[in-house]
Scaffold this active site. Structure first.
Site, short mmCIF file in Angstrom:
data_model
loop_
_atom_site.label_atom_id
_atom_site.label_comp_id
_atom_site.label_asym_id
_atom_site.label_seq_id
_atom_site.Cartn_x
_atom_site.Cartn_y
_atom_site.Cartn_z
CB SER A 229 -0.87 0.01 1.25
OG SER A 229 -0.05 0.17 2.39
CD GLU B 48 5.04 6.24 -7.36
OE1 GLU B 48 4.01 5.55 -7.43
OE2 GLU B 48 5.30 6.96 -6.40
CB CYS C 188 -9.62 0.71 9.33
SG CYS C 188 -9.44 0.33 11.08
P1 TMP Z 1 3.48 5.67 -3.35
O1 TMP Z 1 3.07 4.24 -3.46
O2 TMP Z 1 4.89 5.91 -3.73
O3 TMP Z 1 3.11 6.25 -2.04
O4 TMP Z 1 2.67 6.47 -4.46
C1 TMP Z 1 1.47 6.03 -5.00
C2 TMP Z 1 0.91 7.04 -5.99
O5 TMP Z 1 -0.24 6.47 -6.62
C3 TMP Z 1 0.43 8.35 -5.37
O6 TMP Z 1 0.77 9.42 -6.23
C4 TMP Z 1 -1.08 8.21 -5.35
C5 TMP Z 1 -1.35 7.34 -6.54
N1 TMP Z 1 -2.55 6.49 -6.49
C6 TMP Z 1 -3.39 6.46 -7.60
O7 TMP Z 1 -3.16 7.13 -8.59
N2 TMP Z 1 -4.50 5.65 -7.57
C7 TMP Z 1 -4.81 4.85 -6.50
O8 TMP Z 1 -5.81 4.13 -6.55
C8 TMP Z 1 -3.91 4.88 -5.34
C9 TMP Z 1 -4.20 4.04 -4.15
C10 TMP Z 1 -2.80 5.73 -5.39
MG MG Z 2 6.82 5.56 -3.40
ZN ZN Z 3 -7.18 -0.41 11.01
#
Ligand code: TMP
Ligand code: MG
Ligand code: ZN
Length: 189
Positions: free
Chosen positions: A17, A90, A181
Site C-alpha cells: 500500500s 511507481e 478499517c
Molecule cells: P506511493 O506508493 O509511492 O506512495 O505512491 C502512490 C501514488 O499512486 C500516489 O501518487 C497516489 C497514486 N494512487 C493512484 O493514482 N490511484 C490509487 O488508486 C492509489 C491508491 C494511489
Molecule cells: Mg513511493
Molecule cells: Zn485499522
C-alpha cells in the site's frame, strides 16, 4: 544472489500500500548496488510529478537520481548495454508493456527491481503489478501501519470522492488502512 555476473538476470517486485516503504526499500537495494560499483539506472513514469523530476523520493525524503520516461518502450530504449541493475519506481503508472520489457531486460542478464502499488483505492489489483507478481523470481510485500487503528495495513483509502484510477497525491488524499478499517468506495452505476 548475483553469482554468474552479467549472465543471469531476474525480476524482483516490491509492492504494498501507500506509506509502506516501497520506494525506501528500492532505494536501499540500489544503494547496495552503488556501493558495489555496479552500473545501474532508475526510471519512473512522467506522470508522477511529486517532489522532483530527477529523483525517486520516498515519503521520508530519501532520494536517488532517476530518469523520467513516458512509457515502457521509452524505458527499454533508454537502458544502456552496460547497465547491470534496472530500478523502476511507481510501476503501477506504466502501460501493460512493462511486463514484457522487464522480462526482456532480465533475459538480457539484468537484475530488474520494480516497485509499485499492488492495489488501487478500491482494493482491486493495480495493473500491471499483478502480472509482474505472477512471473517475477522474487516478491516483497511491504506493510504500512493503519492510520486508524495501528494494525498492519495493506490497503490504501482514498479520502476524496473521485473515481479515476489515477490521482497523484499524498497524505492529503490517501491513508494506509488495514482490512478492518478500509472501506471501499460504493460502485457507481
Ligand atoms: P506511493 O506508493 O509511492 O506512495 O505512491 C502512490 C501514488 O499512486 C500516489 O501518487 C497516489 C497514486 N494512487 C493512484 O493514482 N490511484 C490509487 O488508486 C492509489 C491508491 C494511489
Ligand atoms: Mg513511493
Ligand atoms: Zn485499522
Amino acid at each position: 544472489m548475483n553469482i554468474v555476473k552479467g549472465q543471469n538476470g531476474w525480476i524482483e517486485v516490491i509492492c504494498g500500500s501507500m506509506f509502506s516503504g516501497k520506494t525506501e526499500e528500492l532505494i536501499r537495494r540500489m544503494r547496495r548496488v552503488e556501493i558495489a560499483k555496479h552500473p545501474y539506472q532508475i526510471f519512473k513514469p512522467t506522470i508522477d510529478n511529486r517532489y522532483h523530476h530527477q529523483y525517486i523520493v520516498s515519503h521520508n525524503k530519501s532520494k536517488l537520481n532517476s530518469t523520467q520516461v513516458d512509457n515502457s518502450r521509452q524505458l527499454y530504449e533508454q537502458v544502456k548495454k552496460e547497465t547491470e541493475v534496472v530500478g523502476i519506481d511507481e510501476a503501477q503508472f506504466f502501460d501493460g508493456g512493462l511486463v514484457e520489457v522487464c522480462h526482456k531486460l532480465a533475459d538480457e542478464g539484468k537484475r530488474v527491481i520494480v516497485a509499485g502499488l499492488d492495489q488501487d483505492y478500491r482494493g482491486k489489483p493495480f495493473h500491471p503489478i499483478p502480472e509482474l507478481l505472477a512471473t517475477a523470481e522474487y516478491i516483497t510485500k511491504t506493510l504500512a501501519i493503519c492510520m486508524q487503528c495501528g494494525n498492519p495495513a495493506n490497503r490504501t483509502q482514498r479520502l476524496i470522492d473521485r473515481d479515476e484510477e489515477i490521482i497523484v497525491g499524498e497524505k492529503d488524499i490517501y491513508e494506509a488502512r488495514c482490512r478492518k478499517c478500509f472501506s471501499p468506495p460504493k460502485e457507481k452505476k
